[in-house]
Design a protein around this motif. Sequence first.
Motif, PDB file in Angstrom:
ATOM      1  N   SER A  67     -47.290 -51.725  36.124  1.00  0.00           N
ATOM      2  CA  SER A  67     -47.935 -50.298  36.523  1.00  0.00           C
ATOM      3  C   SER A  67     -47.495 -49.727  38.031  1.00  0.00           C
ATOM      4  CB  SER A  67     -49.400 -50.533  36.720  1.00  0.00           C
ATOM      5  OG  SER A  67     -50.124 -49.324  37.180  1.00  0.00           O
ATOM      6  N   TRP A  68     -47.085 -48.619  38.003  1.00  0.00           N
ATOM      7  CA  TRP A  68     -46.737 -48.059  39.298  1.00  0.00           C
ATOM      8  C   TRP A  68     -47.485 -46.920  39.417  1.00  0.00           C
ATOM      9  CZ3 TRP A  68     -44.857 -43.141  39.683  1.00  0.00           C
ATOM     10  CH2 TRP A  68     -44.473 -42.660  41.245  1.00  0.00           C
ATOM     11  N   ALA A  69     -47.924 -46.660  40.778  1.00  0.00           N
ATOM     12  CA  ALA A  69     -48.518 -45.374  41.244  1.00  0.00           C
ATOM     13  C   ALA A  69     -47.740 -44.746  42.365  1.00  0.00           C
ATOM     14  CB  ALA A  69     -49.943 -45.527  41.554  1.00  0.00           C
ATOM     15  N   ALA A  70     -47.749 -43.206  42.473  1.00  0.00           N
ATOM     16  CA  ALA A  70     -47.314 -42.692  43.698  1.00  0.00           C
ATOM     17  C   ALA A  70     -47.996 -43.191  45.064  1.00  0.00           C
ATOM     18  CB  ALA A  70     -47.030 -41.358  43.343  1.00  0.00           C
ATOM     19  N   PRO A  71     -47.587 -43.047  46.403  1.00  0.00           N
ATOM     20  CA  PRO A  71     -48.400 -43.236  47.467  1.00  0.00           C
ATOM     21  C   PRO A  71     -49.446 -42.385  47.524  1.00  0.00           C
ATOM     22  CG  PRO A  71     -45.943 -43.107  47.964  1.00  0.00           C
ATOM     23  CD  PRO A  71     -46.083 -42.741  46.473  1.00  0.00           C
ATOM     24  N   PRO A  75     -53.408 -47.253  41.670  1.00  0.00           N
ATOM     25  CA  PRO A  75     -52.774 -47.670  40.463  1.00  0.00           C
ATOM     26  C   PRO A  75     -53.717 -48.125  39.385  1.00  0.00           C
ATOM     27  CG  PRO A  75     -52.679 -49.346  42.149  1.00  0.00           C
ATOM     28  CD  PRO A  75     -53.384 -48.274  42.809  1.00  0.00           C
ATOM     29  N   ILE A  76     -53.297 -48.419  38.271  1.00  0.00           N
ATOM     30  CA  ILE A  76     -54.090 -48.942  37.158  1.00  0.00           C
ATOM     31  C   ILE A  76     -53.909 -50.470  37.224  1.00  0.00           C
ATOM     32  CG2 ILE A  76     -54.301 -49.424  34.846  1.00  0.00           C
ATOM     33  CD1 ILE A  76     -55.289 -46.477  35.966  1.00  0.00           C
ATOM     34  N   ARG A  77     -55.067 -51.230  37.389  1.00  0.00           N
ATOM     35  CA  ARG A  77     -54.607 -52.575  37.655  1.00  0.00           C
ATOM     36  C   ARG A  77     -53.970 -53.567  36.253  1.00  0.00           C
ATOM     37  NH1 ARG A  77     -58.882 -54.973  37.255  1.00  0.00           N
ATOM     38  NH2 ARG A  77     -60.337 -53.207  37.029  1.00  0.00           N
ATOM     39  N   LYS A  78     -53.351 -54.509  36.413  1.00  0.00           N
ATOM     40  CA  LYS A  78     -52.807 -55.268  35.317  1.00  0.00           C
ATOM     41  C   LYS A  78     -54.017 -55.931  34.879  1.00  0.00           C
ATOM     42  CE  LYS A  78     -48.061 -56.528  37.043  1.00  0.00           C
ATOM     43  NZ  LYS A  78     -47.188 -57.556  37.388  1.00  0.00           N
ATOM     44  N   GLY A  79     -53.914 -56.112  33.384  1.00  0.00           N
ATOM     45  CA  GLY A  79     -54.954 -56.732  32.737  1.00  0.00           C
ATOM     46  C   GLY A  79     -56.123 -55.862  32.043  1.00  0.00           C
ATOM     47  N   VAL A  80     -55.841 -54.507  32.827  1.00  0.00           N
ATOM     48  CA  VAL A  80     -57.154 -53.603  32.002  1.00  0.00           C
ATOM     49  C   VAL A  80     -56.625 -53.334  30.424  1.00  0.00           C
ATOM     50  CG1 VAL A  80     -57.508 -50.957  32.035  1.00  0.00           C
ATOM     51  CG2 VAL A  80     -57.195 -52.434  34.384  1.00  0.00           C
TER      52      VAL A  80
END
Length: 542
Positions: A67-71, A75-80
């Motif tokens: 997952s990546w999110a702009a500043p 972000p979407i957490r890993k494991g969701v």
Amino acid sequence: MSNEPEQVVGFDRFLAELSARFVSLPGDAVEREIHSALEQIGSLLDVDRLVMSEFAEDGESATVRHSWAAPGVEPIRKGVIMGPTLPQVFAAVRRGDIAKVPDTRAAPPGWEVDQQEFRRSGARAHLSMRFAVAGRPVGVFSVVSVRHPRSWTDDEVERLNLIVHVFANALSRRDGERRLQSALARVKELQARLQSENVYLREEISAVHNFSGIVGHSAALRRVLAVVEQVAPTDVTVLVRGDTGTGKELIVRALHAQSGRNERPLIKVNCAALPSSLAESEVFGHEKGAFTGAVSQRTGRFELADGGTIFLDEVGDLSADVQAKLLRVLQEGEFERLGSAKTRSTDVRVLAATSRNLEQAVEEGSFRADLYYRLRVVPIDLPPLREHRDDIPILIWHFIEKARARHGRAITEVPSQLMEALVAYDWPGNIRELENVIERAVVLSPGTTLSILDPTILSSRAISATFSGQGFPARATAADATQDSASLVEDLAGVERSHIVSVLEQCGWKVKGPGNAAERLGLNPSTLRGRMRKLGIARATH
């Protein structure tokens, strides 16, 4: 992403660089490089969030892995888990469709659950697509815009699809490497324990592959056998190279046995043993009266091998005139018998072996360069025994069993110091020398313990610490074995069971009588029956 030409060119350049970067990326670097690449993609696409999810085994959900999110964007957490929260999106990608939602506030009827998740995560536009490896669906790639609605053109979707496939192939390669490393680690652990228990090591002398006569399971040997498996079914010419005694003929026989020609003969020509005056006649045949002493017609080895395989052992020793004729056979499949003008055709696969440095022979002019390149279409290099020392203990017990059966001797133990010395010795004669040494020792040892008094071999023990670690105990008793963990016992029982079943199948399930399994295993028939009962081995009935 805008469709302005310079931006399209920039994205295509990035895609080319990405493909080049990932094509040879080590498995342990994939995670880091994917995160870095997602940040670059997000900037190029002017989006706010990128997510890669992996399908569960049942395909009913997918778990966020990258997952990546702009500043400033959460972000979407890993494991969701994706699926229950976005049912319409997930249903579309499972069908192989691309789920495009240009404006989440204007989603179609039936998307109420998805809209709730869009509002919760702040998504104003959403795109998800399925990706696959070798045709097998493995996950979902999602692109999200938080700041404003967003449409995606077909060209943009196609470029996204190419990016996703680069990632998917890298992840698949990483997972494959992890599985292989895990399997190899388990094999090494089991091997180390087997080496410390001679009683089990003797029962694992059959290697973990299906190549008759080839014993061992070191990484070096597995690499060779992987090439053999790949090229054996073809008709490609193979040149097996290696020092004397490394087992070149066994590799050649394995290539023939696994080929489509295995029901036809494998004809061997020992080129080193042929006098130059007789080599041409031996290989290509001759007519009656072709030369002094040719009192009858002779069929050459190439004719005998028609439809099968010819093995040119020590091919580097062929004379120049025979080299020229051999080149013609390889190129055109044609030759003439000595003393005959009739051209004959032959359908033969050529396998060759040499212990000579043919590259040097080519440079010196004693071997034709064009023939050399015709022979080495696929080269297979066999390592000397000193480069796969971890196979030596298994080879030792294999040769002990052979010598026991041949000479009726009852060797059951190898002292740990002797085993260390044998492992540490460099074996200039390789496997052939090892076999001769072990057979001689079996014959001359006075009791049930192997004894070798050769000072050259025994003096090598000092360097064995770099290899042996804990050494090789001289004796393994039932009391010692019971101290092992349950998992080891299960593993060893599995190895023992597989080996006994394999031998029984090879012997037609005969426990006694001519060609019986008990003799092959070095056991009394009653002992073998007892082991079969203990391991639950019984011949299947149909």
